[in-house]
Design a protein around this motif. Structure first.
Motif, PDB file in Angstrom:
ATOM      1  N   ALA B 190      -0.272  -1.891 -14.540  1.00  0.00           N
ATOM      2  CA  ALA B 190      -1.113  -2.290 -13.415  1.00  0.00           C
ATOM      3  C   ALA B 190      -0.442  -1.917 -12.103  1.00  0.00           C
ATOM      4  O   ALA B 190      -1.094  -1.450 -11.164  1.00  0.00           O
ATOM      5  CB  ALA B 190      -1.365  -3.797 -13.462  1.00  0.00           C
ATOM      6  N   ASN B 193      -0.909   1.756 -11.493  1.00  0.00           N
ATOM      7  CA  ASN B 193      -2.295   1.976 -11.072  1.00  0.00           C
ATOM      8  C   ASN B 193      -2.485   1.584  -9.618  1.00  0.00           C
ATOM      9  O   ASN B 193      -3.152   2.277  -8.849  1.00  0.00           O
ATOM     10  CB  ASN B 193      -3.254   1.129 -11.923  1.00  0.00           C
ATOM     11  CG  ASN B 193      -3.554   1.790 -13.242  1.00  0.00           C
ATOM     12  OD1 ASN B 193      -3.212   2.945 -13.447  1.00  0.00           O
ATOM     13  ND2 ASN B 193      -4.171   1.053 -14.142  1.00  0.00           N
ATOM     14  N   TYR B 194      -1.886   0.454  -9.231  1.00  0.00           N
ATOM     15  CA  TYR B 194      -2.016  -0.045  -7.867  1.00  0.00           C
ATOM     16  C   TYR B 194      -1.434   0.964  -6.878  1.00  0.00           C
ATOM     17  O   TYR B 194      -2.044   1.276  -5.855  1.00  0.00           O
ATOM     18  CB  TYR B 194      -1.289  -1.392  -7.750  1.00  0.00           C
ATOM     19  CG  TYR B 194      -1.242  -1.934  -6.352  1.00  0.00           C
ATOM     20  CD1 TYR B 194      -2.374  -2.491  -5.767  1.00  0.00           C
ATOM     21  CD2 TYR B 194      -0.069  -1.866  -5.601  1.00  0.00           C
ATOM     22  CE1 TYR B 194      -2.341  -2.971  -4.478  1.00  0.00           C
ATOM     23  CE2 TYR B 194      -0.022  -2.346  -4.308  1.00  0.00           C
ATOM     24  CZ  TYR B 194      -1.161  -2.901  -3.748  1.00  0.00           C
ATOM     25  OH  TYR B 194      -1.126  -3.369  -2.473  1.00  0.00           O
ATOM     26  N   LEU B 197      -3.798   3.880  -6.630  1.00  0.00           N
ATOM     27  CA  LEU B 197      -5.008   3.536  -5.883  1.00  0.00           C
ATOM     28  C   LEU B 197      -4.726   3.460  -4.398  1.00  0.00           C
ATOM     29  O   LEU B 197      -5.511   3.936  -3.577  1.00  0.00           O
ATOM     30  CB  LEU B 197      -5.561   2.192  -6.364  1.00  0.00           C
ATOM     31  CG  LEU B 197      -6.298   2.197  -7.692  1.00  0.00           C
ATOM     32  CD1 LEU B 197      -6.587   0.765  -8.123  1.00  0.00           C
ATOM     33  CD2 LEU B 197      -7.586   2.985  -7.588  1.00  0.00           C
TER      34      LEU B 197
END
Lengths: 216, 203
Positions: B190, B193-194, B197
């Motif tokens: 995560a 991914n953060y 993003l």
């Protein structure tokens, strides 16, 4: 070890709940994450894996006891007497087990296509994936070379079957959770695999409640 | 796709194409053996060795092997090198490490990363390039294992490489058990991914 119903029951409880292959032993995580988007596919994969695991446990038991273990009954020993003393566990176990599993998967696929097309339709696409599922090689190793005690053929097969059932249960639980997660508003960076891993962590935590139930 | 230099071929696996964090392959050993950094390093070394050797052989035989039977051929090559590495580790590493890696050494055979690199890389490129790719990807996997095991060891045992980090920290032993492993990998993925993003890239 004496074979009793109680003993078999201990194996089943231990492998399905206490030492669940996916949630406690980290085996078979690729299909666990890859094929659990839909309940039907999770069911199909779980059934196919259970089938192959049971067969693989039984066949590798024969290979282990009659070809790999040192001793009088080693069949290679008839041709090469030195093998009776040394055995071939260290050298051949990995190669022979993986070949057996690959052959078995191919065989199951062929037989199933001829005898029960309906079942083949359901399981067909998952069968080739099973060769590289580490849970199948794992159950073969845990039933023979890495077993806590020397297992009988029946115990090894029951362990294989129970491991498959444990895998099926984990797959079904996970697919249920993921079907719910798909419609929820999960933060963007957690979508997909990360949230699946965190749900798995909670499931593993729940399954830890079974630890200490049986000692195997 | 443009041709990479040999140096890029080596380093691509460390971060941008990391087999564990980007491709999410090879989860099983990555979670099972990462209770301490030593175990993570030993597993990583075994994977580097197997991947380098199997990539070399597969690249050498890539023109001879018929397409239909390539997967069984690759598996046999990989299984042979796994056996060699297993025997080497039994001979030269302390028994505690062999004990804690357990069945995950023979299970390198079915590690998806090795099969994946054999299929997408070694079966198409020259021997030198394949060897370098094997080493690089193996090292990327090792980096990932060390990151996960460092977090788990620090949180779960309160130590780094066996040395206590703080006198007052109470270790949370859940982190070295099964749920902690899933949690750490989930949070790490995560986090990556953060970062992607927030830089405006696609996940």
């Amino acid at each position: 070890m004496e074979i009793g119903l109680g003993n078999l029951f201990t194996i089943i409880i231990s492998v399905v709940f206490v030492n669940n292959f996916v949630l406690a032993r980290f085996l078979g995580l690729c299909p666990f994450l890859g094929v659990t988007q839909k309940t039907e596919s999770a069911m199909g994969m779980g059934m196919a894996v259970t089938f192959v695991m049971t067969l693989a446990s039984a066949v590798t038991w024969f290979i282990y006891n009659y070809l790999l273990l040192p001793g009088e009954h080693n069949l290679f020993g008839v041709l090469f007497p030195t093998i009776k003393e040394t055995g071939m566990i260290d050298v051949l176990k990995t190669i022979s087990y993986i070949l057996v599993i690959a052959t078995l998967v191919q065989l199951v696929e062929t037989v199933m296509r001829k005898t029960s097309p309906a079942l083949y339709e359901g399981l067909g696409i998952y069968l080739p994936l099973i060769t590289t599922n580490c849970a199948v090689l794992g159950v073969a190793l845990l039933g023979t070379t890495n077993a806590p005690a020397r297992l009988s053929l029946l115990e090894a097969s029951v362990q294989g079957f129970a491991a498959g059932i444990g895998f099926l249960i984990a797959m079904l639980l996970m697919s249920g959770i993921r079907e719910r997660l798909a419609v929820l508003n999960v933060p963007r960076s957690f979508q997909g695999v990360p949230i699946a891993f965190i749900s798995t962590a909670l499931m593993a935590l729940a399954f830890m409640g079974f630890s200490g139930m049986v000692s195997w | 796709m443009k041709e990479l230099t040999l140096q890029e071929e080596l380093t691509k696996g460390f971060w941008h194409q990391n087999p564990l964090f980007v491709a999410v392959l090879g989860n099983c050993p990555a979670l099972a053996v990462t209770t301490t950094i030593t175990n993570g390093l030993a597993m990583g070394a075994a994977v580097i060795m197997v991947m380098m050797c199997s990539n070399i052989i597969i690249s050498l035989i890539r023109k001879q092997v018929p397409k239909e039977v390539r997967i069984p051929c690759y598996i046999v090559v990989i299984a042979a090198f796994v056996t060699i590495v297993e025997l080497l580790m039994k001979a030269y590493l302390p028994p505690e490490i062999n004990e804690s890696l357990g069945i995950f050494i023979p299970l390198i055979v079915v590690n998806c990363i090795i099969m994946y690199r054999a299929e997408v890389f070694a079966s198409q490129y020259s021997v030198l390039r394949s060897a370098i790719d094997g080493i690089g990807m193996g090292m990327g996997f090792t980096v990932a294992l060390v990151i996960i095991s460092a977090i788990r060891e620090a949180a779960g045992c309160g130590t780094i490489l066996g040395i206590r980090i703080s006198e007052t920290y109470q270790p949370a032993s859940i982190m070295i058990m099964a749920p902690g492993a899933f949690l750490v990998l989930g949070l790490l993925l995560a986090f990556f991914n953060y970062r992607k993003l927030s830089r405006g890239e696609k996940v």
